[in-house]
Design a protein around this motif. Sequence first.
Motif, PDB file in Angstrom:
ATOM      1  N   THR A  90       0.841  -1.197   0.000  1.00  0.00           N
ATOM      2  CA  THR A  90       0.000   0.000   0.000  1.00  0.00           C
ATOM      3  C   THR A  90       0.877   1.249   0.000  1.00  0.00           C
ATOM      4  OG1 THR A  90      -1.861  -1.099   1.064  1.00  0.00           O
ATOM      5  CG2 THR A  90      -1.729   1.292   1.325  1.00  0.00           C
ATOM      6  N   TRP A  91       1.923   1.241   0.824  1.00  0.00           N
ATOM      7  CA  TRP A  91       2.847   2.374   0.893  1.00  0.00           C
ATOM      8  C   TRP A  91       3.577   2.524  -0.445  1.00  0.00           C
ATOM      9  CZ3 TRP A  91       5.927   3.623   5.870  1.00  0.00           C
ATOM     10  CH2 TRP A  91       6.768   4.702   5.673  1.00  0.00           C
ATOM     11  N   ASP A  92       4.102   1.435  -0.985  1.00  0.00           N
ATOM     12  CA  ASP A  92       4.906   1.482  -2.206  1.00  0.00           C
ATOM     13  C   ASP A  92       4.090   1.852  -3.435  1.00  0.00           C
ATOM     14  OD1 ASP A  92       7.497   1.004  -3.544  1.00  0.00           O
ATOM     15  OD2 ASP A  92       6.433  -0.658  -4.506  1.00  0.00           O
ATOM     16  N   LEU A  93       2.877   1.317  -3.545  1.00  0.00           N
ATOM     17  CA  LEU A  93       2.061   1.538  -4.734  1.00  0.00           C
ATOM     18  C   LEU A  93       1.154   2.756  -4.638  1.00  0.00           C
ATOM     19  CD1 LEU A  93       0.959  -2.163  -5.351  1.00  0.00           C
ATOM     20  CD2 LEU A  93       2.781  -0.899  -6.529  1.00  0.00           C
ATOM     21  N   GLU A 145      17.342 -10.759  -5.565  1.00  0.00           N
ATOM     22  CA  GLU A 145      17.113  -9.449  -4.964  1.00  0.00           C
ATOM     23  C   GLU A 145      15.656  -9.002  -5.037  1.00  0.00           C
ATOM     24  OE1 GLU A 145      19.441  -7.513  -3.303  1.00  0.00           O
ATOM     25  OE2 GLU A 145      20.586  -9.371  -3.462  1.00  0.00           O
ATOM     26  N   TRP A 146      14.782  -9.836  -5.560  1.00  0.00           N
ATOM     27  CA  TRP A 146      13.396  -9.432  -5.782  1.00  0.00           C
ATOM     28  C   TRP A 146      12.416 -10.256  -4.961  1.00  0.00           C
ATOM     29  CZ3 TRP A 146      12.285  -5.093  -8.275  1.00  0.00           C
ATOM     30  CH2 TRP A 146      13.305  -4.530  -9.037  1.00  0.00           C
ATOM     31  N   VAL A 147      11.394  -9.576  -4.483  1.00  0.00           N
ATOM     32  CA  VAL A 147      10.263 -10.202  -3.808  1.00  0.00           C
ATOM     33  C   VAL A 147       9.071 -10.015  -4.749  1.00  0.00           C
ATOM     34  CG1 VAL A 147       8.721 -10.111  -1.817  1.00  0.00           C
ATOM     35  CG2 VAL A 147      11.160  -9.616  -1.527  1.00  0.00           C
ATOM     36  N   THR A 148       8.425 -11.105  -5.102  1.00  0.00           N
ATOM     37  CA  THR A 148       7.231 -11.016  -5.934  1.00  0.00           C
ATOM     38  C   THR A 148       6.048 -11.446  -5.090  1.00  0.00           C
ATOM     39  OG1 THR A 148       8.514 -11.530  -7.913  1.00  0.00           O
ATOM     40  CG2 THR A 148       6.122 -11.780  -8.064  1.00  0.00           C
ATOM     41  N   VAL A 149       5.081 -10.568  -4.997  1.00  0.00           N
ATOM     42  CA  VAL A 149       3.871 -10.848  -4.224  1.00  0.00           C
ATOM     43  C   VAL A 149       2.763 -11.183  -5.216  1.00  0.00           C
ATOM     44  CG1 VAL A 149       2.217  -9.960  -2.551  1.00  0.00           C
ATOM     45  CG2 VAL A 149       4.605  -9.211  -2.455  1.00  0.00           C
ATOM     46  N   ARG A 150       2.228 -12.395  -5.071  1.00  0.00           N
ATOM     47  CA  ARG A 150       1.117 -12.809  -5.934  1.00  0.00           C
ATOM     48  C   ARG A 150      -0.185 -12.398  -5.264  1.00  0.00           C
ATOM     49  NH1 ARG A 150       1.155 -18.677  -6.678  1.00  0.00           N
ATOM     50  NH2 ARG A 150      -0.476 -18.743  -5.119  1.00  0.00           N
ATOM     51  N   LEU A 151      -0.992 -11.684  -6.029  1.00  0.00           N
ATOM     52  CA  LEU A 151      -2.279 -11.193  -5.545  1.00  0.00           C
ATOM     53  C   LEU A 151      -3.407 -11.938  -6.245  1.00  0.00           C
ATOM     54  CD1 LEU A 151      -1.470  -7.372  -5.740  1.00  0.00           C
ATOM     55  CD2 LEU A 151      -1.353  -8.836  -3.727  1.00  0.00           C
ATOM     56  N   SER A 152      -4.598 -11.774  -5.725  1.00  0.00           N
ATOM     57  CA  SER A 152      -5.770 -12.392  -6.335  1.00  0.00           C
ATOM     58  C   SER A 152      -5.981 -11.858  -7.755  1.00  0.00           C
ATOM     59  CB  SER A 152      -7.000 -12.144  -5.477  1.00  0.00           C
ATOM     60  OG  SER A 152      -7.187 -10.763  -5.281  1.00  0.00           O
ATOM     61  N   PHE A 153      -6.793 -12.563  -8.521  1.00  0.00           N
ATOM     62  CA  PHE A 153      -7.113 -12.209  -9.904  1.00  0.00           C
ATOM     63  C   PHE A 153      -5.876 -12.189 -10.796  1.00  0.00           C
ATOM     64  CE2 PHE A 153     -10.397 -10.147  -7.270  1.00  0.00           C
ATOM     65  CZ  PHE A 153     -11.475 -10.897  -7.679  1.00  0.00           C
ATOM     66  N   GLN A 154      -4.956 -13.121 -10.546  1.00  0.00           N
ATOM     67  CA  GLN A 154      -3.757 -13.329 -11.360  1.00  0.00           C
ATOM     68  C   GLN A 154      -2.894 -12.075 -11.508  1.00  0.00           C
ATOM     69  OE1 GLN A 154      -5.029 -15.155 -15.015  1.00  0.00           O
ATOM     70  NE2 GLN A 154      -5.617 -17.030 -13.994  1.00  0.00           N
ATOM     71  N   ARG A 155      -2.798 -11.319 -10.437  1.00  0.00           N
ATOM     72  CA  ARG A 155      -1.931 -10.139 -10.428  1.00  0.00           C
ATOM     73  C   ARG A 155      -0.689 -10.461  -9.616  1.00  0.00           C
ATOM     74  NH1 ARG A 155      -5.194  -5.897  -7.520  1.00  0.00           N
ATOM     75  NH2 ARG A 155      -5.788  -7.731  -6.355  1.00  0.00           N
ATOM     76  N   ALA A 156       0.399  -9.754  -9.922  1.00  0.00           N
ATOM     77  CA  ALA A 156       1.634  -9.917  -9.158  1.00  0.00           C
ATOM     78  C   ALA A 156       2.353  -8.579  -9.097  1.00  0.00           C
ATOM     79  CB  ALA A 156       2.530 -10.960  -9.802  1.00  0.00           C
ATOM     80  N   VAL A 157       3.030  -8.340  -7.972  1.00  0.00           N
ATOM     81  CA  VAL A 157       3.766  -7.104  -7.775  1.00  0.00           C
ATOM     82  C   VAL A 157       5.208  -7.446  -7.415  1.00  0.00           C
ATOM     83  CG1 VAL A 157       3.961  -5.004  -6.394  1.00  0.00           C
ATOM     84  CG2 VAL A 157       1.708  -5.915  -6.937  1.00  0.00           C
ATOM     85  N   PRO A 158       6.167  -7.070  -8.278  1.00  0.00           N
ATOM     86  CA  PRO A 158       7.567  -7.255  -7.911  1.00  0.00           C
ATOM     87  C   PRO A 158       8.053  -6.027  -7.135  1.00  0.00           C
ATOM     88  CG  PRO A 158       7.418  -6.556 -10.187  1.00  0.00           C
ATOM     89  CD  PRO A 158       6.004  -6.662  -9.660  1.00  0.00           C
ATOM     90  N   ILE A 159       8.873  -6.267  -6.130  1.00  0.00           N
ATOM     91  CA  ILE A 159       9.448  -5.166  -5.354  1.00  0.00           C
ATOM     92  C   ILE A 159      10.854  -5.608  -4.924  1.00  0.00           C
ATOM     93  CG2 ILE A 159       8.296  -5.959  -3.245  1.00  0.00           C
ATOM     94  CD1 ILE A 159       8.185  -3.026  -2.312  1.00  0.00           C
ATOM     95  N   HIS A 160      11.794  -4.707  -5.035  1.00  0.00           N
ATOM     96  CA  HIS A 160      13.170  -5.039  -4.660  1.00  0.00           C
ATOM     97  C   HIS A 160      13.236  -5.352  -3.173  1.00  0.00           C
ATOM     98  CE1 HIS A 160      17.511  -4.622  -4.057  1.00  0.00           C
ATOM     99  NE2 HIS A 160      17.587  -4.940  -5.347  1.00  0.00           N
ATOM    100  N   ARG A 161      14.016  -6.335  -2.821  1.00  0.00           N
ATOM    101  CA  ARG A 161      14.136  -6.803  -1.436  1.00  0.00           C
ATOM    102  C   ARG A 161      14.512  -5.659  -0.477  1.00  0.00           C
ATOM    103  NH1 ARG A 161      17.966 -11.816  -0.389  1.00  0.00           N
ATOM    104  NH2 ARG A 161      16.067 -12.980  -0.233  1.00  0.00           N
ATOM    105  N   GLU A 162      15.448  -4.813  -0.868  1.00  0.00           N
ATOM    106  CA  GLU A 162      15.880  -3.716   0.005  1.00  0.00           C
ATOM    107  C   GLU A 162      14.795  -2.654   0.160  1.00  0.00           C
ATOM    108  OE1 GLU A 162      18.497  -3.624   2.016  1.00  0.00           O
ATOM    109  OE2 GLU A 162      18.923  -5.642   1.289  1.00  0.00           O
TER     110      GLU A 162
END
Length: 77
Positions: free
Chosen positions: A26-29, A46-63
């Motif tokens: 929420t803060w990042d987006l 170095e990447w964290v990928t968060v899988r969301l509902s409705f086949q969405r995904a958000v990549p965010i750098h680990r740091e």
Amino acid sequence: MVRATQLITTVPLSRKDRDAIAAVLTWDLCKTISPDEIEAIRVSGEWVTVRLSFQRAVPIHREVFRSIRQQQSSALN
């Protein structure tokens, strides 16, 4: 020849985990992400990928993820 293998661990996310991940996204987006939308996370290098509902995904750098989480924790104290 030695072959590298990738370790994949599957652990259910607790409600507390989902709340924390949703707060970071929420803060990042700059868009409200509900904890109920979070299905899974995957850390790859170095990447964290968060899988969301409705086949969405958000990549965010680990740091970036770590930095936002630390700022949020500091704000609560």
